[in-house]
Design a protein around this motif. Structure first.
Motif, PDB file in Angstrom:
ATOM      1  N   CYS A 215       0.774  -1.202  -0.032  1.00  0.00           N
ATOM      2  CA  CYS A 215      -0.044  -0.141   0.111  1.00  0.00           C
ATOM      3  C   CYS A 215       0.712   1.346  -0.030  1.00  0.00           C
ATOM      4  O   CYS A 215       0.560   2.240  -0.700  1.00  0.00           O
ATOM      5  N   VAL A 216       1.837   1.347   0.934  1.00  0.00           N
ATOM      6  CA  VAL A 216       2.601   2.650   0.867  1.00  0.00           C
ATOM      7  C   VAL A 216       3.500   2.629  -0.566  1.00  0.00           C
ATOM      8  O   VAL A 216       3.472   3.764  -0.939  1.00  0.00           O
ATOM      9  N   SER A 217       4.011   1.510  -0.968  1.00  0.00           N
ATOM     10  CA  SER A 217       4.434   1.546  -2.451  1.00  0.00           C
ATOM     11  C   SER A 217       3.731   2.201  -3.443  1.00  0.00           C
ATOM     12  O   SER A 217       4.282   3.154  -4.243  1.00  0.00           O
ATOM     13  N   LEU A 218       2.694   1.506  -3.348  1.00  0.00           N
ATOM     14  CA  LEU A 218       1.522   1.969  -4.561  1.00  0.00           C
ATOM     15  C   LEU A 218       1.140   3.525  -4.259  1.00  0.00           C
ATOM     16  O   LEU A 218       1.041   4.318  -5.268  1.00  0.00           O
ATOM     17  N   SER A 219       1.020   3.868  -2.851  1.00  0.00           N
ATOM     18  CA  SER A 219       0.906   5.190  -2.801  1.00  0.00           C
ATOM     19  C   SER A 219       1.803   6.150  -3.413  1.00  0.00           C
ATOM     20  O   SER A 219       1.397   7.390  -3.622  1.00  0.00           O
ATOM     21  N   PHE A 220       3.014   5.902  -2.892  1.00  0.00           N
ATOM     22  CA  PHE A 220       4.092   6.900  -3.474  1.00  0.00           C
ATOM     23  C   PHE A 220       4.354   6.747  -4.840  1.00  0.00           C
ATOM     24  O   PHE A 220       4.369   7.675  -5.674  1.00  0.00           O
ATOM     25  N   SER A 221       3.990   5.796  -5.482  1.00  0.00           N
ATOM     26  CA  SER A 221       3.876   5.479  -7.074  1.00  0.00           C
ATOM     27  C   SER A 221       2.873   6.393  -7.657  1.00  0.00           C
ATOM     28  O   SER A 221       3.114   6.995  -8.707  1.00  0.00           O
ATOM     29  N   LEU A 222       1.866   6.254  -7.265  1.00  0.00           N
ATOM     30  CA  LEU A 222       0.436   6.924  -7.667  1.00  0.00           C
ATOM     31  C   LEU A 222       0.568   8.472  -7.113  1.00  0.00           C
ATOM     32  O   LEU A 222       0.278   9.216  -8.196  1.00  0.00           O
ATOM     33  N   LEU A 223       1.227   9.018  -6.237  1.00  0.00           N
ATOM     34  CA  LEU A 223       1.361  10.362  -5.749  1.00  0.00           C
ATOM     35  C   LEU A 223       2.491  11.067  -6.821  1.00  0.00           C
ATOM     36  O   LEU A 223       2.212  12.140  -7.256  1.00  0.00           O
ATOM     37  N   GLY A 224       3.393  10.216  -7.234  1.00  0.00           N
ATOM     38  CA  GLY A 224       4.284  10.604  -8.272  1.00  0.00           C
ATOM     39  C   GLY A 224       3.761  10.776  -9.546  1.00  0.00           C
ATOM     40  O   GLY A 224       4.424  11.510 -10.458  1.00  0.00           O
ATOM     41  N   LEU A 225       2.504  10.361  -9.836  1.00  0.00           N
ATOM     42  CA  LEU A 225       1.890  10.513 -11.219  1.00  0.00           C
ATOM     43  C   LEU A 225       0.899  11.697 -11.264  1.00  0.00           C
ATOM     44  O   LEU A 225       0.647  12.156 -12.156  1.00  0.00           O
TER      45      LEU A 225
ATOM     46  N   LEU B 107       4.886  17.172   0.428  1.00  0.00           N
ATOM     47  CA  LEU B 107       3.454  16.676   0.232  1.00  0.00           C
ATOM     48  C   LEU B 107       2.966  15.396   0.289  1.00  0.00           C
ATOM     49  O   LEU B 107       2.084  14.739   0.934  1.00  0.00           O
ATOM     50  N   GLN B 108       3.840  14.516  -0.708  1.00  0.00           N
ATOM     51  CA  GLN B 108       3.839  13.267  -0.986  1.00  0.00           C
ATOM     52  C   GLN B 108       3.992  12.580   0.693  1.00  0.00           C
ATOM     53  O   GLN B 108       3.121  11.623   0.901  1.00  0.00           O
ATOM     54  N   THR B 109       4.964  13.002   1.258  1.00  0.00           N
ATOM     55  CA  THR B 109       5.159  12.425   2.462  1.00  0.00           C
ATOM     56  C   THR B 109       4.084  12.426   3.451  1.00  0.00           C
ATOM     57  O   THR B 109       3.834  11.709   4.458  1.00  0.00           O
ATOM     58  N   LEU B 110       3.808  13.773   3.366  1.00  0.00           N
ATOM     59  CA  LEU B 110       2.357  14.057   4.531  1.00  0.00           C
ATOM     60  C   LEU B 110       1.233  13.038   3.973  1.00  0.00           C
ATOM     61  O   LEU B 110       0.836  12.492   5.012  1.00  0.00           O
ATOM     62  N   ILE B 111       0.937  13.022   2.605  1.00  0.00           N
ATOM     63  CA  ILE B 111      -0.157  12.023   2.386  1.00  0.00           C
ATOM     64  C   ILE B 111       0.083  10.887   2.943  1.00  0.00           C
ATOM     65  O   ILE B 111      -0.794   9.901   3.356  1.00  0.00           O
ATOM     66  N   ALA B 112       1.380  10.200   2.567  1.00  0.00           N
ATOM     67  CA  ALA B 112       1.463   8.852   3.036  1.00  0.00           C
ATOM     68  C   ALA B 112       1.644   8.643   4.703  1.00  0.00           C
ATOM     69  O   ALA B 112       1.229   7.486   4.760  1.00  0.00           O
ATOM     70  N   MET B 113       1.975   9.560   5.236  1.00  0.00           N
ATOM     71  CA  MET B 113       1.862   9.592   6.682  1.00  0.00           C
ATOM     72  C   MET B 113       0.558   9.294   7.017  1.00  0.00           C
ATOM     73  O   MET B 113       0.358   8.712   8.162  1.00  0.00           O
ATOM     74  N   MET B 114      -0.541  10.024   6.564  1.00  0.00           N
ATOM     75  CA  MET B 114      -1.750   9.719   6.771  1.00  0.00           C
ATOM     76  C   MET B 114      -2.185   8.568   6.448  1.00  0.00           C
ATOM     77  O   MET B 114      -3.077   7.882   7.271  1.00  0.00           O
ATOM     78  N   LEU B 115      -1.777   8.104   5.063  1.00  0.00           N
ATOM     79  CA  LEU B 115      -2.282   6.837   4.636  1.00  0.00           C
ATOM     80  C   LEU B 115      -1.831   5.668   5.367  1.00  0.00           C
ATOM     81  O   LEU B 115      -2.510   4.642   5.708  1.00  0.00           O
ATOM     82  N   ILE B 116      -0.569   5.802   6.049  1.00  0.00           N
ATOM     83  CA  ILE B 116      -0.089   4.699   6.711  1.00  0.00           C
ATOM     84  C   ILE B 116      -0.556   4.240   8.044  1.00  0.00           C
ATOM     85  O   ILE B 116      -0.789   3.275   8.317  1.00  0.00           O
ATOM     86  N   VAL B 117      -1.337   5.389   8.345  1.00  0.00           N
ATOM     87  CA  VAL B 117      -2.282   4.947   9.716  1.00  0.00           C
ATOM     88  C   VAL B 117      -3.288   4.096   9.231  1.00  0.00           C
ATOM     89  O   VAL B 117      -3.639   3.176   9.998  1.00  0.00           O
ATOM     90  N   LEU B 118      -3.948   4.360   8.146  1.00  0.00           N
ATOM     91  CA  LEU B 118      -5.188   3.559   7.763  1.00  0.00           C
ATOM     92  C   LEU B 118      -4.565   2.313   7.373  1.00  0.00           C
ATOM     93  O   LEU B 118      -5.392   1.122   7.852  1.00  0.00           O
ATOM     94  N   TYR B 119      -3.616   1.977   6.872  1.00  0.00           N
ATOM     95  CA  TYR B 119      -3.087   0.632   6.202  1.00  0.00           C
ATOM     96  C   TYR B 119      -2.610  -0.202   7.395  1.00  0.00           C
ATOM     97  O   TYR B 119      -2.812  -1.153   7.419  1.00  0.00           O
TER      98      TYR B 119
ATOM     99  N   PRO C 209      -0.277  15.259 -11.195  1.00  0.00           N
ATOM    100  CA  PRO C 209       0.433  16.467 -11.498  1.00  0.00           C
ATOM    101  C   PRO C 209       0.743  17.716 -10.538  1.00  0.00           C
ATOM    102  O   PRO C 209       1.810  18.092 -10.115  1.00  0.00           O
ATOM    103  N   ILE C 210      -0.168  17.930  -9.508  1.00  0.00           N
ATOM    104  CA  ILE C 210      -0.262  18.654  -8.323  1.00  0.00           C
ATOM    105  C   ILE C 210       0.878  18.175  -7.418  1.00  0.00           C
ATOM    106  O   ILE C 210       1.524  19.091  -6.784  1.00  0.00           O
ATOM    107  N   VAL C 211       0.893  17.036  -7.209  1.00  0.00           N
ATOM    108  CA  VAL C 211       1.713  16.557  -6.032  1.00  0.00           C
ATOM    109  C   VAL C 211       3.105  16.107  -6.158  1.00  0.00           C
ATOM    110  O   VAL C 211       4.139  15.984  -5.700  1.00  0.00           O
ATOM    111  N   LYS C 212       3.200  15.569  -7.696  1.00  0.00           N
ATOM    112  CA  LYS C 212       4.449  14.724  -8.020  1.00  0.00           C
ATOM    113  C   LYS C 212       5.799  15.618  -7.795  1.00  0.00           C
ATOM    114  O   LYS C 212       6.926  15.054  -7.678  1.00  0.00           O
TER     115      LYS C 212
END
Length: 137
Positions: free
Chosen positions: A22-32, A42-54, A34-37
């Motif tokens: 999930c974290v690997s896919l999140s970083f891959s998708l966030l890298g695609l 910002l990618q890290t902040l989103i991943a930090m929130m998502l890892i709580v869910l995962y 345009p606003i976030v890549k």
């Protein structure tokens, strides 16, 4: 190795594999996106929130069948499993082809922050959902 032992190991490792995927896919998708890549923070902040869910999903999967494992132990095993997959898959297949190294990957504070958030989340889940439930009877 007996069938029960293999099932036990897989039950312990699966939540960590899930979190890593999930974290690997999140970083891959966030890298695609345009606003976030172009904004790693910002990618890290989103991943930090998502890892709580995962981590919560992984812990709930593990504890679904009344496991008695301490939450911090499970959180650490999940983090070590994910870090092991980073050693075997992420760094050689993603980081090195992009010009980075094992050293640059494993000295990143973001990696260790994500591992800590994962472990703390699993421990908190265990303390609130599992340990508290045992004491309420």
């Amino acid at each position: 190795m007996s069938k029960i032992t293999m099932m036990t190991y897989s039950k312990i490792l699966l939540p960590g594999i899930f979190v890593w995927i999930c974290v690997s896919l999140s970083f891959s998708l966030l890298g695609l996106i345009p606003i976030v890549k172009d904004y790693f923070n910002l990618q890290t902040l989103i991943a930090m929130m998502l890892i709580v869910l995962y981590a919560i999903i992984g812990a709930s999967f593990h504890y679904k069948n009344s496991s008695k494992m301490h939450g911090l132990t499970l959180g650490l095993i999940m983090s070590v499993t994910a870090l092991s997959l980073d050693v075997l898959i992420t760094v050689p297949l993603v980081e090195i082809p992009n010009g980075r190294t094992y050293q640059s990957f494993f000295t990143s504070p973001v990696l260790w922050l994500l591992a800590c958030i994962n472990s703390i989340t699993v421990y908190s889940y265990w303390k609130v959902k599992i340990k508290a439930k045992k004491h309420s009877f």
